[in-house]
Design a protein around this motif. Structure first.
Motif, mmCIF file in Angstrom:
data_model
loop_
_atom_site.group_PDB
_atom_site.id
_atom_site.type_symbol
_atom_site.label_atom_id
_atom_site.label_comp_id
_atom_site.label_asym_id
_atom_site.label_seq_id
_atom_site.Cartn_x
_atom_site.Cartn_y
_atom_site.Cartn_z
ATOM 1 N N GLU A 1 0.820 -1.210 0.000
ATOM 2 C CA GLU A 1 0.000 0.000 0.000
ATOM 3 C C GLU A 1 0.858 1.265 0.000
ATOM 4 O O GLU A 1 0.337 2.369 -0.006
ATOM 5 N N ASN B 1 3.183 4.407 -1.137
ATOM 6 C CA ASN B 1 3.094 5.275 -2.309
ATOM 7 C C ASN B 1 4.190 4.906 -3.303
ATOM 8 O O ASN B 1 5.310 4.602 -2.919
ATOM 9 N N HIS C 1 6.126 7.316 3.769
ATOM 10 C CA HIS C 1 5.265 6.274 3.236
ATOM 11 C C HIS C 1 5.511 6.047 1.733
ATOM 12 O O HIS C 1 4.680 5.524 1.012
ATOM 13 N N ASN C 2 6.675 6.498 1.253
ATOM 14 C CA ASN C 2 7.014 6.252 -0.157
ATOM 15 C C ASN C 2 7.891 5.014 -0.242
ATOM 16 O O ASN C 2 8.765 4.799 0.592
ATOM 17 N N PRO D 1 -10.162 8.290 -1.202
ATOM 18 C CA PRO D 1 -8.797 8.196 -1.733
ATOM 19 C C PRO D 1 -8.705 8.758 -3.160
ATOM 20 O O PRO D 1 -9.724 9.085 -3.761
ATOM 21 N N ASN E 1 -2.828 4.806 6.724
ATOM 22 C CA ASN E 1 -2.477 4.444 5.351
ATOM 23 C C ASN E 1 -3.204 5.342 4.346
ATOM 24 O O ASN E 1 -2.610 5.831 3.390
ATOM 25 N N ASN F 1 -1.640 8.776 4.305
ATOM 26 C CA ASN F 1 -0.365 8.760 3.593
ATOM 27 C C ASN F 1 -0.573 8.687 2.079
ATOM 28 O O ASN F 1 0.112 9.354 1.313
ATOM 29 N N ARG F 2 -1.515 7.870 1.669
ATOM 30 C CA ARG F 2 -1.745 7.723 0.219
ATOM 31 C C ARG F 2 -2.311 9.018 -0.375
ATOM 32 O O ARG F 2 -2.024 9.353 -1.518
ATOM 33 N N PHE G 1 0.393 11.570 -1.659
ATOM 34 C CA PHE G 1 1.395 11.193 -2.656
ATOM 35 C C PHE G 1 1.675 12.265 -3.711
ATOM 36 O O PHE G 1 2.811 12.522 -4.065
#
Lengths: 471, 281
Positions: free
Chosen positions: A254, A256, A356-357, B214, B253, B256-257, B260
């Motif tokens: 999950e 990035n 989180h990459n 998301p 999560n 964080n996504r 990006f």
């Protein structure tokens, strides 16, 4: 010219952009034949009495006939001949795996010293010539009063629509995305199938009278029953394609920077993320990108990454070179461009940074054991072989699962164990009266031309059903 | 196609649009969303449907100007059209008689919670709504929420309306001080708010549904960009959601996504605004 002389002519290799140049642009890789090259290549066809090539073609193009026309210099005639059975020749000439179909069974190619006639290249030449110089008017029969709805504007649906329209039916395509074309639009990259060429063939369909409704998700905006009962369609063809992407289901997936092949390619193709100055959908760039998988989609993704600027773009595949499912030509092109292929490698987990990459992937090495259910030798992990590779991004190209939207919103539609629609192989008939299906939504992920073949058969069956009323 | 029939500025860069969308208006159910493109070179962005009017054949959406796409949208006026609009997407919110249902809308999420509160009340539930914002002026759809609920509480950071604090302060009060038996909570708003609500209701095992937002591209299950972790399993918000059990969602999560493409979004916005200012100057 007799057969002996024909067999003496060397195959004309299609000239391409040099690898070092093309790896930095999104322009099409092969340049196409000149008229002279096409005529010379056409002379290599020996016009067999029993043309196996026609049987080898899922849409049964009269291959010897169109090649003869090219040889005679009647290039428009050749294009017209192809279009009798194939609505998308410029597409098929580019993306069909000819080496597994028409060219595989070509009599010339069966001889020891002579490679098959370059049927795909010739098809492409005829289609491109026609686009440049010709204006083929396709004869439309008198209008029939029945209407057909096609769900999904990809290869299967486009074929059904084109064929039924030629038979005189009123056909409407319902497309979920904002452009039709399906995988040809969102999946196959510009350097393999320029959007301009695709749009040209799609426009021919629209000019023929096929109605196109974009931004309509069947199963959401309307459902199949509404198309049949309220909107007055006599038959519905479902060609919604392959579906949701499979992931590896390993830790860190999950993070990035980890994309499904569908997402990566859709950003770049459908949304044109590679053209940053004009289009708004973003895509990241870095140095190292690994694609997991070794099918055609994996090749498209890895070569796209290279062109975006990922200088170190690699394929990691858990089996060996022999088990790769991608076309040989694609693998060859990728290798020429500097893509590294690493075999017998299986990812175990992704590693990320504080943002989180993704920064690395841990893999293990594999060895081949006994053949599995697919007939290919099963890869088995080698204990203690784990290693870490630094990466900036990863693309998962290991296939797809069924998309639930149409199956779950269409009562009476039988599905197989994997959730794909059950349809008769020869007619596309489903368990639901008036509903036909074909392409990846029936077979699971396959090729453009197989979907087109299914569409072709379904069009014949739909015509028969609407004419006779017999299910 | 997709013509803007009505537009209202609600302050803080938030605009309400009524858009002509006959097919979507007819089908839309609470909890569903649309995807739109402002122009032919634009990106696809998902937005929750705040209301749908079957008679007028319109849908209502609220959009806050945050980046290039939403700015372009804010520049569109009544009579102009969107390039693309598709929907209704996603699985509708489960609407049935649960008993007492608490509907929480944080900031902008109030637009999304509104049709759910309305439907829950119509189904015979006792609907308690909690709406939150930084200050009174920024509270959205207060009147609509009053009509759609049996009770409405507001929470503002500065105390200019209702409780001084955040929506969870009100919820905690309902659960622990007023000891109200709550059968279901539905919370829509910033991820951090949905997380806080879920953490709070988990203590008392009150089933809590959250609506996740998301990054998406196609919105029909094809691309997997919108994958979220729910109960440690990968789910696609567009076809499996957007509603999920808040006690199972990995909110960190999701946060964080969502970050990006922040850098690209900022560059794109700055570049766009610079050109925009040059043009208007």
């Amino acid at each position: 010219m007799d057969t002996k002389e024909r067999l003496k002519i060397n195959k004309h290799i299609m000239p391409c952009q040099p690898p070092a140049v093309r790896s930095g642009n999104f322009k099409e890789v092969p340049y196409g034949y000149t008229a002279e090259e096409a005529v010379e290549e056409a002379k290599r066809c020996i016009q067999c009495k029993r043309p196996y090539c026609i049987e080898g073609c899922p849409v049964n193009i009269n291959i010897p006939a169109f090649i003869k026309l090219i040889e005679e210099g009647d290039f428009l005639g050749a294009a017209k001949k192809i279009k009798e059975t194939n609505s998308l020749p410029a597409v098929c000439g580019r993306v069909c795996p000819q080496e597994d179909q028409c060219e595989k069974v070509c009599t010339v190619g069966k001889r020891k010293d002579t490679p098959s006639v370059a049927i795909g290249n010739l098809e492409r030449f005829a289609a491109d010539y026609e686009a440049k110089y010709g204006d083929i008017h396709i004869e439309i029969n008198h209008k029939k009063d029945k209407k057909i709805a096609v769900v999904g504007g990809g290869p299967a649906g486009l074929t059904v629509a084109g064929d039924l329209c030629k038979m005189g039916y009123s056909v409407s395509i319902y497309e979920a995305l904002h452009e039709i074309g399906g995988v040809l639009m969102y999946g196959i990259p510009e350097f393999r199938l320029p959007k301009e060429i695709l749009s040209r063939e799609l426009k021919v369909l629209e000019d023929m009278g096929v109605n196109v409704f974009t931004n309509e998700v069947i199963g959401k905006t309307f459902n199949v029953d509404e198309l049949l009962n309220e909107r007055g369609y006599g038959a519905v063809f479902i060609g919604t394609g392959a579906g949701t992407p499979k992931f590896l289901n390993i830790p860190g997936e999950e993070l990035n920077g980890i994309y499904s092949a569908n997402e990566f390619l859709t950003r770049v193709n459908l949304m044109r993320a590679y053209n940053k100055s004009e289009y708004d959908t973003p895509i990241k760039c870095g140095k190292t990108l690994v694609v997991f998988g070794a099918g055609n989609t994996a090749m498209d993704a890895v070569r796209t990454a290279l062109r975006l600027g990922y200088q170190d773009s690699r394929i990691f595949y858990r089996r060996s070179r022999n088990e790769m499912t991608a076309r040989i030509e694609e693998v060859h092109h990728a290798e020429e461009e500097g893509i590294k292929f690493e075999f017998l490698i299986n990812p175990i987990r992704f590693i990320g940074d504080e943002n989180h990459n993704v920064t690395a992937v841990e893999c293990e090495r594999m060895e081949l054991g006994e053949p599995d259910e697919s007939g290919r030798r099963r890869p088995i992990p080698i204990k203690g072989s784990e290693f870490i590779t630094k990466i900036d991004a990863a693309v998962i190209a290991i296939g797809t699962n069924v998309n639930p939207i149409v199956p779950s919103s269409t009562p009476g539609l039988n599905l197989n164990k994997r959730g794909y629609i059950t349809a008769d192989e020869n007619t596309g008939k489903t368990s639901k009266k008036g509903v036909f299906a074909g392409g990846d939504i029936v077979t699971g992920a396959a090729t453009v031309i197989l979907a087109m073949g299914a569409g072709k058969k379904a069009a014949v069956a739909i015509d028969k059903y609407l004419e006779t009323g017999v299910w | 196609m997709y013509q803007i029939i009505g537009k209202k500025n609600l302050g803080e860069g938030i605009n309400l649009y009524n858009i002509s969308a006959p097919d979507i208006a007819l089908k839309a159910q609470p909890g569903q969303f649309i995807i739109l493109r402002v122009n032919k070179n634009g990106e696809r962005i998902p937005i929750t449907i705040a209301n749908s009017d079957k008679k007028d054949k319109t849908i209502t959406i609220l959009v806050q100007t945050l980046g290039k796409t939403t700015h372009l949208l804010s520049e569109l006026n009544v009579g102009e059209s969107l390039a693309d609009l598709v929907g209704p997407l996603g699985v509708p919110t489960e609407i049935k008689k649960f008993g007492t249902v608490v509907c929480i809308g944080g900031g902008f999420g109030t637009a999304a919670i509104y049709p759910i509160a309305k439907a829950m009340k119509a189904e015979g539930n006792h609907v308690i709504s909690i709406i939150g914002a930084r200050s009174k002026e920024l509270l959205l759809m207060e009147d609509e929420m009053k009509a759609a609920s049996n009770e409405v509480f507001a929470a503002t950071n500065d105390g200019s309306c209702g409780t001084k604090g955040i929506v969870t302060d009100v919820l905690r009060n309902l659960i622990y001080d007023k000891k109200i038996l709550i059968n279901r909570v539905i919370a829509i708003g910033p991820v951090i708010m949905m997380k806080a609500v879920s953490d709070l209701t988990k203590e008392k095992s009150i089933k809590t549904i959250v609506s996740l937002n998301p990054i998406m591209i196609d919105g029909t299950g094809m691309c997997g960009a919108c994958r979220v972790l729910v109960g440690n399993k990968t789910k696609f918000a567009c076809v499996d959601g957007p509603d999920f059990d808040g006690h199972l969602v990995d909110f960190d999560n999701l946060m964080n996504r969502l970050k990006f493409y922040k850098e690209e979004e900022k560059t794109s916005y700055d570049c766009h605004m610079k050109a925009h200012h040059n043009l208007t100057a």
